[in-house]
Design an enzyme around this catalytic site. Structure first.
Site, PDB file in Angstrom:
ATOM      1  N   CYS A   2      54.860  58.690  64.881  1.00  0.00           N
ATOM      2  CA  CYS A   2      53.526  58.872  64.300  1.00  0.00           C
ATOM      3  C   CYS A   2      53.601  60.046  63.335  1.00  0.00           C
ATOM      4  O   CYS A   2      54.585  60.755  63.266  1.00  0.00           O
ATOM      5  CB  CYS A   2      52.513  59.206  65.391  1.00  0.00           C
ATOM      6  SG  CYS A   2      52.440  57.993  66.695  1.00  0.00           S
ATOM      7  N   ARG A  32      55.271  56.882  58.574  1.00  0.00           N
ATOM      8  CA  ARG A  32      55.655  57.109  59.968  1.00  0.00           C
ATOM      9  C   ARG A  32      54.820  56.276  60.941  1.00  0.00           C
ATOM     10  O   ARG A  32      55.096  56.208  62.129  1.00  0.00           O
ATOM     11  CB  ARG A  32      55.505  58.594  60.336  1.00  0.00           C
ATOM     12  CG  ARG A  32      56.321  59.552  59.496  1.00  0.00           C
ATOM     13  CD  ARG A  32      56.074  60.996  59.899  1.00  0.00           C
ATOM     14  NE  ARG A  32      56.431  61.205  61.288  1.00  0.00           N
ATOM     15  CZ  ARG A  32      57.675  61.457  61.697  1.00  0.00           C
ATOM     16  NH1 ARG A  32      58.660  61.496  60.825  1.00  0.00           N
ATOM     17  NH2 ARG A  32      57.949  61.626  62.969  1.00  0.00           N
ATOM     18  N   TRP A  81      51.601  55.122  65.195  1.00  0.00           N
ATOM     19  CA  TRP A  81      52.489  53.976  65.409  1.00  0.00           C
ATOM     20  C   TRP A  81      52.436  53.756  66.911  1.00  0.00           C
ATOM     21  O   TRP A  81      53.039  54.500  67.680  1.00  0.00           O
ATOM     22  CB  TRP A  81      53.903  54.307  64.964  1.00  0.00           C
ATOM     23  CG  TRP A  81      54.838  53.152  65.131  1.00  0.00           C
ATOM     24  CD1 TRP A  81      55.687  52.914  66.166  1.00  0.00           C
ATOM     25  CD2 TRP A  81      54.995  52.055  64.241  1.00  0.00           C
ATOM     26  NE1 TRP A  81      56.366  51.755  65.979  1.00  0.00           N
ATOM     27  CE2 TRP A  81      55.954  51.190  64.801  1.00  0.00           C
ATOM     28  CE3 TRP A  81      54.423  51.704  63.032  1.00  0.00           C
ATOM     29  CZ2 TRP A  81      56.361  50.008  64.196  1.00  0.00           C
ATOM     30  CZ3 TRP A  81      54.834  50.528  62.426  1.00  0.00           C
ATOM     31  CH2 TRP A  81      55.777  49.692  63.001  1.00  0.00           C
ATOM     32  N   ASN A 107      52.836  63.174  68.707  1.00  0.00           N
ATOM     33  CA  ASN A 107      53.845  62.179  68.354  1.00  0.00           C
ATOM     34  C   ASN A 107      54.918  62.257  69.427  1.00  0.00           C
ATOM     35  O   ASN A 107      55.450  63.327  69.705  1.00  0.00           O
ATOM     36  CB  ASN A 107      54.451  62.488  66.977  1.00  0.00           C
ATOM     37  CG  ASN A 107      55.629  61.551  66.670  1.00  0.00           C
ATOM     38  OD1 ASN A 107      55.655  60.418  67.138  1.00  0.00           O
ATOM     39  ND2 ASN A 107      56.613  62.050  65.932  1.00  0.00           N
ATOM     40  N   GLY A 108      55.225  61.129  70.077  1.00  0.00           N
ATOM     41  CA  GLY A 108      56.262  61.123  71.115  1.00  0.00           C
ATOM     42  C   GLY A 108      55.817  60.252  72.276  1.00  0.00           C
ATOM     43  O   GLY A 108      54.884  59.457  72.159  1.00  0.00           O
ATOM     44  N   GLU A 488      75.421  39.570  61.787  1.00  0.00           N
ATOM     45  CA  GLU A 488      74.510  40.606  61.275  1.00  0.00           C
ATOM     46  C   GLU A 488      75.162  41.335  60.103  1.00  0.00           C
ATOM     47  O   GLU A 488      74.522  41.601  59.085  1.00  0.00           O
ATOM     48  CB  GLU A 488      74.141  41.564  62.402  1.00  0.00           C
ATOM     49  CG  GLU A 488      73.262  42.728  62.011  1.00  0.00           C
ATOM     50  CD  GLU A 488      71.965  42.328  61.322  1.00  0.00           C
ATOM     51  OE1 GLU A 488      71.580  41.142  61.389  1.00  0.00           O
ATOM     52  OE2 GLU A 488      71.341  43.198  60.692  1.00  0.00           O
ATOM     53  N   LYS A 492      73.681  41.465  56.211  1.00  0.00           N
ATOM     54  CA  LYS A 492      73.420  42.735  55.505  1.00  0.00           C
ATOM     55  C   LYS A 492      74.068  42.728  54.125  1.00  0.00           C
ATOM     56  O   LYS A 492      73.455  43.095  53.126  1.00  0.00           O
ATOM     57  CB  LYS A 492      73.957  43.901  56.343  1.00  0.00           C
ATOM     58  CG  LYS A 492      73.108  44.225  57.554  1.00  0.00           C
ATOM     59  CD  LYS A 492      71.839  44.910  57.148  1.00  0.00           C
ATOM     60  CE  LYS A 492      70.585  44.590  57.894  1.00  0.00           C
ATOM     61  NZ  LYS A 492      70.258  43.316  58.348  1.00  0.00           N
ATOM     62  N   GLU A 495      72.155  40.341  51.844  1.00  0.00           N
ATOM     63  CA  GLU A 495      70.742  40.586  51.482  1.00  0.00           C
ATOM     64  C   GLU A 495      70.527  41.878  50.706  1.00  0.00           C
ATOM     65  O   GLU A 495      69.534  41.995  50.005  1.00  0.00           O
ATOM     66  CB  GLU A 495      69.853  40.549  52.718  1.00  0.00           C
ATOM     67  CG  GLU A 495      70.061  41.642  53.727  1.00  0.00           C
ATOM     68  CD  GLU A 495      69.024  41.569  54.857  1.00  0.00           C
ATOM     69  OE1 GLU A 495      67.929  41.058  54.627  1.00  0.00           O
ATOM     70  OE2 GLU A 495      69.333  42.029  55.954  1.00  0.00           O
ATOM     71  N   HIS A 511      90.351  25.643  60.996  1.00  0.00           N
ATOM     72  CA  HIS A 511      89.701  24.318  60.896  1.00  0.00           C
ATOM     73  C   HIS A 511      88.977  24.165  59.567  1.00  0.00           C
ATOM     74  O   HIS A 511      87.958  23.486  59.490  1.00  0.00           O
ATOM     75  CB  HIS A 511      88.732  24.145  62.072  1.00  0.00           C
ATOM     76  CG  HIS A 511      89.411  24.210  63.396  1.00  0.00           C
ATOM     77  ND1 HIS A 511      90.209  23.205  63.892  1.00  0.00           N
ATOM     78  CD2 HIS A 511      89.477  25.219  64.313  1.00  0.00           C
ATOM     79  CE1 HIS A 511      90.715  23.554  65.063  1.00  0.00           C
ATOM     80  NE2 HIS A 511      90.292  24.760  65.357  1.00  0.00           N
ATOM     81  N   LYS A 610      59.631  42.262  53.768  1.00  0.00           N
ATOM     82  CA  LYS A 610      59.959  42.857  55.073  1.00  0.00           C
ATOM     83  C   LYS A 610      59.538  41.921  56.199  1.00  0.00           C
ATOM     84  O   LYS A 610      60.228  41.772  57.185  1.00  0.00           O
ATOM     85  CB  LYS A 610      59.241  44.206  55.236  1.00  0.00           C
ATOM     86  CG  LYS A 610      59.535  44.912  56.556  1.00  0.00           C
ATOM     87  CD  LYS A 610      61.004  45.222  56.712  1.00  0.00           C
ATOM     88  CE  LYS A 610      61.350  45.806  58.053  1.00  0.00           C
ATOM     89  NZ  LYS A 610      62.814  45.905  58.275  1.00  0.00           N
TER      90      LYS A 610
HETATM   91  C1  AGP Z   1      66.881  41.281  58.212  1.00  0.00           C
HETATM   92  O1  AGP Z   1      67.471  42.389  57.556  1.00  0.00           O
HETATM   93  C2  AGP Z   1      65.689  40.772  57.452  1.00  0.00           C
HETATM   94  N1  AGP Z   1      64.746  41.815  57.240  1.00  0.00           N
HETATM   95  C3  AGP Z   1      65.113  39.498  58.084  1.00  0.00           C
HETATM   96  O2  AGP Z   1      66.170  38.601  58.363  1.00  0.00           O
HETATM   97  C4  AGP Z   1      64.345  39.724  59.407  1.00  0.00           C
HETATM   98  O3  AGP Z   1      65.246  40.096  60.424  1.00  0.00           O
HETATM   99  C5  AGP Z   1      63.651  38.401  59.787  1.00  0.00           C
HETATM  100  O4  AGP Z   1      62.739  38.073  58.770  1.00  0.00           O
HETATM  101  C6  AGP Z   1      62.936  38.476  61.145  1.00  0.00           C
HETATM  102  O5  AGP Z   1      61.929  39.444  61.091  1.00  0.00           O
HETATM  103  P1  AGP Z   1      61.220  39.878  62.467  1.00  0.00           P
HETATM  104  O6  AGP Z   1      62.274  40.504  63.332  1.00  0.00           O
HETATM  105  O7  AGP Z   1      60.158  40.835  62.061  1.00  0.00           O
HETATM  106  O8  AGP Z   1      60.674  38.629  63.117  1.00  0.00           O
END
Ligand code: AGP
Length: 615
Positions: A2, A32, A81, A107-108, A488, A492, A495, A511, A610
């Site tokens: 927060c 935050r 938050w 905050n905490g 993962e 990264k 993206e 294969h 996001k």
């Molecule tokens: C991952 O870096 C991306 N931001 C995206 O794949 C994300 O993980 C996905 O859209 C799922 O989002 P969520 O965890 O908020 O459901």
């Protein structure tokens, strides 16, 4: 996480209206936390503190309450938050005592708030919120009633608290003071002329003061408009802070990132704290016990998510199979229709979502509920849509993640899911108590383990990324529990650096995929702590080297692959179940440095949002 800001001033000594200065500072802390906000103020003649607060973004609440127009010369404000209690009006900070003579922002996580609340309630205190924070003003009120000295009461109250806190408190008793305390959550004093600030972060007051004193754990004290008093709570002795006054040269924008170039690198490096806060939440939340009960009574168990969260979901299914002997079906949320034909009453779905708003995951959840399945949510945002529509909500406590690419939220998801898998394995007798406590002990040490990684790999990762930035494609390979981590890492790189990367089980190379390998082709190996898998991966590394690939390994210290790999990124050796916690940061770093080397902004990758709220 927060945001807190407090200002105390001599009337007429400030460049702007005090409440406007606080409001502008609060806006700079919104990264935050932003689900609710509030302001409290006092003046010399106040008989009660004035509190304005509610659910919503700061600018929205300004329109509703006029935060920037509040009277008063000692003001505290907070942007939340949520960690305990849904983001609703009564749970917004500041919180007050019964007599509304004290107001607190925090905050905490106060871990012993339940017993404190029970005791205070039994002595007649009336609580109005669901938060842990509200115990603080009532505790100070009670102690002030005995000691008749507000600072002595505040100090004693802080001594009683367990957990993490950055606290700012104002009162009508000494209206020119803001009392503060700090442990595990940041708190900084900003020194002005005729006014002083206390805040969670430097951007909050940088427009008005560039002289900062960063408070340390266990430091308590107070500011007045013309002075600051700090003492160490454990030793009850005043602290000479004059040599700690720092002149801040950052721009406001840089300061919001805490001096880091991007939010993404800040959030990668925040992972030890995010893991620590998540651990505190897990151990203080009986939701995980309830989740085990739901799992024990389930016919079939499914786990679903999208993107990075799906990698955490896949990891959970592998963990449950290997640790607990339980069949868990992982599926990508947007493919939910392929599973609806087999779902029935008594089945259980776990929906993993950082934002708690991803429409693909929400639609999958609704489809499973319609067929009688129960749903557990794991989210990072309290009271978001997916937890709200689930039978049981579990939370990570990574704090807001501003970077579009998921980083700290992935490792905190892995931590929470590992805890859940171990608890289930213990409940079904597949792990003994000592085995379960052994793995939990390692999970508890994950903040330390992750904090040890950067010094091991930073320079190597930076150099490797310079080389990788000129490549157009890469394979990420692993086996077993390393596979979700490889997936993962590949996501990264795609993206944020826009380098094509594909993850698949290392045994699959022969294969087909190895046909793509030519001289200099990057092959990144994620090597879990597992002797059997390590031997198999050694063969896969040799396979790639025979085709002149450049082999890069994220591997535990002392791996047998060391002299086989062209590049080694060593990570701390821990239980194989911790692989996402120990092996992910190097892959996040490679993607980040590669993006920067290619001239892209890692915080705002093209074409991405996001949170994906469209199907
Ligand atoms: C991952 O870096 C991306 N931001 C995206 O794949 C994300 O993980 C996905 O859209 C799922 O989002 P969520 O965890 O908020 O459901």
């Amino acid at each position: 996480m927060c945001g807190i800001i407090g200002l105390t001033c001599i009337p007429g000594s400030t460049p702007d209206r005090p409440s406007l200065m606080v409001y502008r500072g609060l806006l700079r802390l919104e990264y935050r936390g932003y689900d609710s906000a509030g302001v409290a103020s006092v003046s010399a003649e106040s008989s009660r503190v004035v509190v304005l607060k509610g659910r919503g973004r700061i600018a929205e609440l300004e329109g509703k309450y006029g935060f920037s127009k509040v009277d008063g010369f000692t003001i505290v404000a907070h942007t939340r938050w949520a960690t305990h209690g849904a983001p609703i009006d009564v749970n917004a900070h500041p919180h007050t005592d019964c007599g509304t003579k004290i107001a607190v922002v925090h905050n905490g996580i106060i871990q012993n708030y339940r017993e404190l609340r029970r005791e205070l309630t039994s002595r007649g205190h009336i609580f109005v919120s669901e938060t842990d924070t509200e115990v603080v003003p009532h505790l100070v009120e009670e102690l002030y009633g005995k000691r008749r000295d507000i600072y002595s009461a505040f100090k004693k109250a802080v001594e009683v608290l367990e957990g993490s806190y950055a606290i700012a408190l104002i009162s009508v008793v000494e209206p020119d003071k803001i009392f503060f305390a700090r442990k595990d959550s940041p708190l900084i004093i900003g020194l002005g002329n005729g006014f002083n600030f206390v805040a969670s972060d430097i951007p909050a007051f940088l427009e008005y003061s560039r002289r900062a004193v960063v408070l340390r754990d266990y430091e308590v004290g107070y500011i007045t408009p013309v002075s600051a008093f700090i003492e160490d709570l454990r030793e009850s002795r005043p602290v000479d802070y004059t040599h700690r006054v720092r002149f801040i040269e950052w721009s406001i924008e840089d300061a919001s990132k805490g001096g880091y170039a991007h939010f993404m690198i800040k959030e990668i490096l925040e992972q030890p704290r995010a893991l620590k806060n998540t651990l505190q939440g897990i151990e203080g939340d009986d939701g995980f016990r309830k989740a085990v009960d739901l799992l024990l009574n389930a016919n079939r168990i499914y786990v679903t998510a999208a993107g990075t969260s799906y990698h955490a979901a896949l990891y959970y299914s592998l963990l449950m199979q290997r640790l607990a002997g339980a069949q868990v079906v992982p599926f990508i949320a947007s493919e939910h229709y392929s599973y609806e034909g087999v779902v029935s009453e008594g089945d259980l779905l776990i929906a993993v979502s950082q934002s708690g708003e991803t429409i693909d995951s929400l639609v999958a959840l609704r489809a499973f509920r319609e067929r009688g399945a129960k749903v557990i949510a794991l989210s990072n945002v309290i009271d978001s849509a997916i937890p709200r529509e689930s039978h049981l909500a579990l939370y990570t406590r990574a704090g807001p993640e501003i970077g579009v690419a998921a980083t700290k939220t992935f490792t905190t998801q892995a931590l929470a899911l590992a805890w859940l898998a171990v608890s289930y394995a213990l409940a079904v007798g597949r792990l003994t108590v000592s085995e379960a406590e052994g793995i939990r002990g390692e999970l508890r040490s994950s903040p330390r383990l992750v904090s040890e990684i950067m010094p091991l790999i930073e320079d190597r990762a930076r150099r490797l990324s310079e080389w990788l930035s000129a490549r157009s494609s890469a394979y990420y390979l692993s086996r077993g529990v390393g596979l979700p981590v490889a997936m993962e890492g590949a996501l990264k790189l795609k993206e944020i650096a826009y380098v094509h990367a594909e993850a698949y089980p290392a045994g699959e190379s022969k294969h087909g995929p190895i046909a793509l390998v030519s001289s200099g082709f990057p092959a990144v190996f994620v090597v879990p702590v597992d002797n059997y898998l390590e031997k198999l991966l050694l063969g896969n590394v040799q396979e790639m080297k025979a085709r002149s690939a450049v082999t890069i390994g994220v591997a535990p210290l002392g791996t047998s692959l060391e002299d086989q790999l062209d590049y080694l990124l060593p990570v701390p050796r821990a239980h194989w179940a911790l692989t996402p916690l120990t092996h992910t940061l190097p892959l996040q770093l490679i993607a980040y440095y590669t993006a920067v080397a290619r001239g892209f902004d890692p915080d705002k990758p093209r074409n991405l949002a996001k949170t994906v709220t469209v199907e």
